[in-house]
Design a protein around this motif. Structure first.
Motif, PDB file in Angstrom:
ATOM      1  N   THR A 145       0.639  -1.275  -0.131  1.00  0.00           N
ATOM      2  CA  THR A 145      -0.095  -0.103  -0.129  1.00  0.00           C
ATOM      3  C   THR A 145       0.854   1.363   0.001  1.00  0.00           C
ATOM      4  N   ASP A 146       0.601   2.196  -1.016  1.00  0.00           N
ATOM      5  CA  ASP A 146       1.347   3.466  -1.063  1.00  0.00           C
ATOM      6  C   ASP A 146       0.343   4.558  -0.614  1.00  0.00           C
ATOM      7  N   PRO A 147       0.810   5.247   0.298  1.00  0.00           N
ATOM      8  CA  PRO A 147       0.114   6.508   0.717  1.00  0.00           C
ATOM      9  C   PRO A 147       0.193   7.431  -0.023  1.00  0.00           C
ATOM     10  N   ALA A 148      -1.129   8.170  -0.420  1.00  0.00           N
ATOM     11  CA  ALA A 148      -0.994   9.293  -1.290  1.00  0.00           C
ATOM     12  C   ALA A 148      -0.533  10.491  -0.614  1.00  0.00           C
ATOM     13  N   PRO A 149       0.275  11.078  -1.412  1.00  0.00           N
ATOM     14  CA  PRO A 149       1.133  12.287  -0.742  1.00  0.00           C
ATOM     15  C   PRO A 149       0.424  13.636  -0.760  1.00  0.00           C
ATOM     16  N   TRP A 150      -0.809  13.564  -0.005  1.00  0.00           N
ATOM     17  CA  TRP A 150      -1.755  14.811  -0.093  1.00  0.00           C
ATOM     18  C   TRP A 150      -1.100  15.704   1.248  1.00  0.00           C
ATOM     19  N   ALA A 151      -1.346  17.007   0.904  1.00  0.00           N
ATOM     20  CA  ALA A 151      -1.144  18.070   1.973  1.00  0.00           C
ATOM     21  C   ALA A 151      -2.186  17.757   2.884  1.00  0.00           C
ATOM     22  N   ARG A 166       4.993   6.174 -14.983  1.00  0.00           N
ATOM     23  CA  ARG A 166       3.942   5.577 -14.201  1.00  0.00           C
ATOM     24  C   ARG A 166       4.289   5.248 -12.964  1.00  0.00           C
ATOM     25  N   ALA A 167       5.597   4.972 -12.588  1.00  0.00           N
ATOM     26  CA  ALA A 167       5.894   4.522 -11.235  1.00  0.00           C
ATOM     27  C   ALA A 167       5.884   5.607 -10.302  1.00  0.00           C
ATOM     28  N   ARG A 168       5.846   7.011 -10.644  1.00  0.00           N
ATOM     29  CA  ARG A 168       5.801   8.244  -9.982  1.00  0.00           C
ATOM     30  C   ARG A 168       4.328   8.907  -9.755  1.00  0.00           C
ATOM     31  N   ILE A 169       3.353   8.720 -10.891  1.00  0.00           N
ATOM     32  CA  ILE A 169       2.156   9.181 -10.830  1.00  0.00           C
ATOM     33  C   ILE A 169       0.917   8.330 -11.384  1.00  0.00           C
ATOM     34  N   GLY A 170       1.462   7.029 -11.642  1.00  0.00           N
ATOM     35  CA  GLY A 170       0.390   6.108 -12.562  1.00  0.00           C
ATOM     36  C   GLY A 170      -0.771   5.974 -11.538  1.00  0.00           C
ATOM     37  N   ARG A 171      -0.929   6.194 -10.287  1.00  0.00           N
ATOM     38  CA  ARG A 171      -2.019   6.030  -9.681  1.00  0.00           C
ATOM     39  C   ARG A 171      -2.984   6.896  -9.968  1.00  0.00           C
ATOM     40  N   TRP A 172      -2.472   7.988 -10.365  1.00  0.00           N
ATOM     41  CA  TRP A 172      -3.699   9.297 -10.624  1.00  0.00           C
ATOM     42  C   TRP A 172      -3.656   9.399 -11.905  1.00  0.00           C
ATOM     43  N   ALA A 173      -2.959   8.830 -13.024  1.00  0.00           N
ATOM     44  CA  ALA A 173      -2.916   9.398 -14.366  1.00  0.00           C
ATOM     45  C   ALA A 173      -2.901   8.329 -15.044  1.00  0.00           C
ATOM     46  N   ARG A 174      -3.297   8.521 -16.443  1.00  0.00           N
ATOM     47  CA  ARG A 174      -2.982   7.375 -17.618  1.00  0.00           C
ATOM     48  C   ARG A 174      -1.904   8.023 -18.353  1.00  0.00           C
ATOM     49  N   VAL A 175      -1.067   7.071 -18.613  1.00  0.00           N
ATOM     50  CA  VAL A 175       0.389   7.478 -19.292  1.00  0.00           C
ATOM     51  C   VAL A 175       0.562   6.401 -20.423  1.00  0.00           C
ATOM     52  N   GLU A 176       0.598   7.124 -21.337  1.00  0.00           N
ATOM     53  CA  GLU A 176       0.978   6.310 -22.740  1.00  0.00           C
ATOM     54  C   GLU A 176       2.224   6.611 -23.498  1.00  0.00           C
ATOM     55  N   ASP A 177       2.878   5.893 -24.076  1.00  0.00           N
ATOM     56  CA  ASP A 177       4.129   5.909 -25.000  1.00  0.00           C
ATOM     57  C   ASP A 177       3.766   6.870 -25.816  1.00  0.00           C
ATOM     58  N   VAL A 190       0.480  12.153 -21.009  1.00  0.00           N
ATOM     59  CA  VAL A 190       0.046  11.992 -19.667  1.00  0.00           C
ATOM     60  C   VAL A 190      -1.351  12.513 -19.448  1.00  0.00           C
ATOM     61  N   ARG A 191      -2.503  11.866 -19.049  1.00  0.00           N
ATOM     62  CA  ARG A 191      -3.789  12.317 -19.118  1.00  0.00           C
ATOM     63  C   ARG A 191      -4.330  12.075 -17.622  1.00  0.00           C
ATOM     64  N   MET A 192      -4.931  13.140 -16.973  1.00  0.00           N
ATOM     65  CA  MET A 192      -5.253  12.928 -15.493  1.00  0.00           C
ATOM     66  C   MET A 192      -6.642  13.836 -15.296  1.00  0.00           C
TER      67      MET A 192
END
Length: 335
Positions: A127-133, A254-265, A273-275
């Protein structure tokens, strides 16, 4: 169940699971007579557990509030859930819960069997905690407890509420469920004065008071309480679609922000990147974590925000500790 000690622990666990037990049902669960059940209840009272009894043919038992919190009995699933929940509570939007959550977590883990510790560690490892403020609005923990109990007991609530436009009002509500969404707490309930279902942000709710009036639960006009809150918040503000190109491999992004975005080559060493986000601060922060050159596709306001942040960062100053003579020769902004 013939072992008295094990039976009393089982009795305590059952009393904690349900607000009220009929005496016959409780005795049947334990496999004992009603007379033996009464003796076991007396033993719990001697240990400091405030068990209330209602006499008569339909009499029963319930665990009442006491002067102090007695020890609780948790099964394996409850212990794991409690531990994971306490770990998450350090990032909670409820005021004053971080430090107390850590103290409670230390107590639980200290007595937890090794097999349960392994389950908790496995959950934490994947589980990766989201880095929210930290949220600007915090929920009063006492108010949260009052609302939660009213939901559980189907008891009407009266509270003060401040709308989004700062309009104050008094509300009489039949509380249904609590929902956490986007680091905010919501109460879903039937508004008696408006004759319709509503969701209320708990950080805008004050002085909740149970009225003592019970009610029969109504049918919620949605799949569940979460869907009801999502529909209400989506109607208030549609998310902003963001798209940009990053000069970095798609796997790294993807490793950095893939949980919140769609990443395509998008070619060698480049990706698209789309989010979607409620505002532009989070996409700007995400771009900053990539450590790569980017080209903003949309919206243009994101490019303006990035330029503003860049100018602000470039103007950042520094304070150099004084030397042995107490002077600060390079204090101030960089040349």
């Amino acid at each position: 169940m013939t072992d008295p000690g094990a039976r009393i622990l089982r009795l305590l666990s059952l009393l904690q699971q349900r607000r009220y037990w009929a005496g016959a049902d409780l005795a049947d669960r334990l496999g004992v007579s009603v007379r033996t059940l009464r003796r076991d209840v007396d033993r719990l009272r001697e240990l400091g557990y405030p068990v209330e009894a209602q006499r008569g043919v339909d009499g029963g038992y319930q665990l009442a509030p006491g002067a102090a919190l007695p020890p609780l009995v948790l099964d394996d699933e409850e212990a794991v859930a409690l531990t994971v929940g306490l770990q998450t509570a350090a990032q909670s939007a409820v005021a004053g819960t971080a430090e107390s959550s850590v103290r409670a977590l230390a107590k639980v883990v200290q007595v937890m069997p090794a097999r349960l510790r392994r389950r908790v560690e496995a959950l934490r490892a994947v589980t990766d905690p989201a880095p929210w403020a930290a949220p600007r609005q915090l929920v009063d923990p006492e108010a949260l407890a009052v609302v939660a109990q009213a939901c559980r007991d189907c008891e009407r609530l009266h509270f003060a509420y401040t709308a989004a436009d700062a309009t104050p009002s008094d509300r009489r509500v039949e509380p249904h469920r609590l929902v956490t969404l986007g680091r905010r707490w919501y109460l879903v309930g039937y508004d008696l004065d408006r004759g319709d279902w509503r969701s209320f942000r708990l950080d805008r709710l004050a002085r909740p008071q149970p009225t003592g009036a019970r009610f029969a639960p109504r049918r919620l006009p949605a799949e569940d309480a979460v869907a009801f809150v999502r529909a209400g918040t989506a109607a208030l503000s549609a998310p902003t679609a963001v798209e940009f190109l990053a000069d970095a491999p798609a796997d790294r992004v993807r490793a950095r922000i893939g949980r919140w975005a769609r990443v395509e080559d998008d070619g060698p060493g480049r990706c698209r990147v789309r989010m979607e986000a409620d505002g532009l601060d989070w996409p700007a922060f995400a771009i900053g974590t990539l450590g790569a050159e980017v080209t903003v596709v949309s919206p243009p306001e994101l490019l303006y925000l990035l330029h503003e942040w860049g100018h602000r960062f470039s103007r950042a100053g520094s304070v150099v500790p004084p030397d042995e003579h107490g002077d600060r020769p390079t204090e101030g902004r960089p040349p």
